[in-house]
Design an enzyme around this catalytic site. Sequence first.
Site, PDB file in Angstrom:
ATOM      1  CG  HIS A  74      12.651   0.412  56.105  1.00 43.69           C
ATOM      2  ND1 HIS A  74      12.413   0.472  54.749  1.00 43.69           N
ATOM      3  CD2 HIS A  74      11.770   1.269  56.666  1.00 43.69           C
ATOM      4  CE1 HIS A  74      11.438   1.331  54.511  1.00 43.69           C
ATOM      5  NE2 HIS A  74      11.023   1.829  55.662  1.00 43.69           N
ATOM      6  CG  ASP A 122      14.092  -1.564  52.552  1.00 46.09           C
ATOM      7  OD1 ASP A 122      13.732  -2.373  53.438  1.00 46.09           O
ATOM      8  OD2 ASP A 122      13.814  -0.351  52.575  1.00 46.09           O
ATOM      9  N   GLY A 215       5.221   5.995  56.742  1.00 48.57           N
ATOM     10  CA  GLY A 215       4.012   5.183  56.851  1.00 48.57           C
ATOM     11  C   GLY A 215       3.632   4.509  55.555  1.00 48.57           C
ATOM     12  CB  SER A 217       8.060   2.279  54.754  1.00 48.50           C
ATOM     13  OG  SER A 217       8.841   3.432  54.760  1.00 48.50           O
ATOM     14  N   GLY A 218       7.205   0.032  52.563  1.00 49.66           N
ATOM     15  CA  GLY A 218       6.794  -1.349  52.396  1.00 49.66           C
ATOM     16  C   GLY A 218       5.650  -1.549  51.435  1.00 49.66           C
TER      17      GLY A 218
END
Length: 269
Positions: A74, A122, A215, A217-218
């Site tokens: 995402h 994801d 922020g 995320s990932g």
Amino acid sequence: IFTWYLTSYFACFPALGCGVPAYPPAVSRVVGGENARPYSWPWQASLQYSSSGNWYHTCGGTLIASNWVMTAAHCISSSRTYRVLLGKYNLGIEEEGSIAAQPEKIIVHEKWNSNNVANGYDIALIKLSEQVTLSNQIELACLPSPQSILASNTACYVTGWGRLKTNGALPDELQQGLLLVVDYATCSKFGWWGSTVKLNMVCAGGDGITSSCNGDSGGPLNCQAADGRWEVHGIVSFGSSLGCNFYHKPSVFTRVSDFNSWIEEIAND
């Protein structure tokens, strides 16, 4: 970060030389996020996008091979130009030993559906245009064993440059937050995440105090193995729309151990 919101080794993923920082993290039982020790999570990446001539942090990532970074699907938009910063602690200043790497290609999992985050998958891999030189500031993360499941209450650390609280400021210094794993049986209960959480995810947190936030995320969920090495068991995926730190709404991560074979297939292609 945080007041919210692998061991399959193959050709390019060495069994040795991963998950052991030159500067060991200062792991404490502090409640809430805190500044990390500089360069103590040396596989942490900052994924940045270009806009009007400037670069902006958008997501975290994990260096898993000298030319591969793992992040969340995402985080990726086909309309954006990206770079990957490695060896960083403070995003607001120039730091000797850090590098900005250019992506050669970005592969998003084929089952990812941007209209349905709760479907899972994801995960994305960024192939860098050249191999990065590893150093005390830039090291590889270990991946967990295929299909390994973390026990309830395992202490892990989420790291990133995400917002310090819901709608809060973005920090310059890398943050870390202690999160306890919530097992699937609990996390999938009514009143927690229910059917939104899937078996290919990991839940951690939910105490209403510490969580990932926008922020983060990932970025990685770092959990220490019995041999002392750090393994990245999760990729920050989503949290509650009610706020970063909502009680009984743990941070939800893509479970890396469910994707070892996919990672291997992509990276060896």
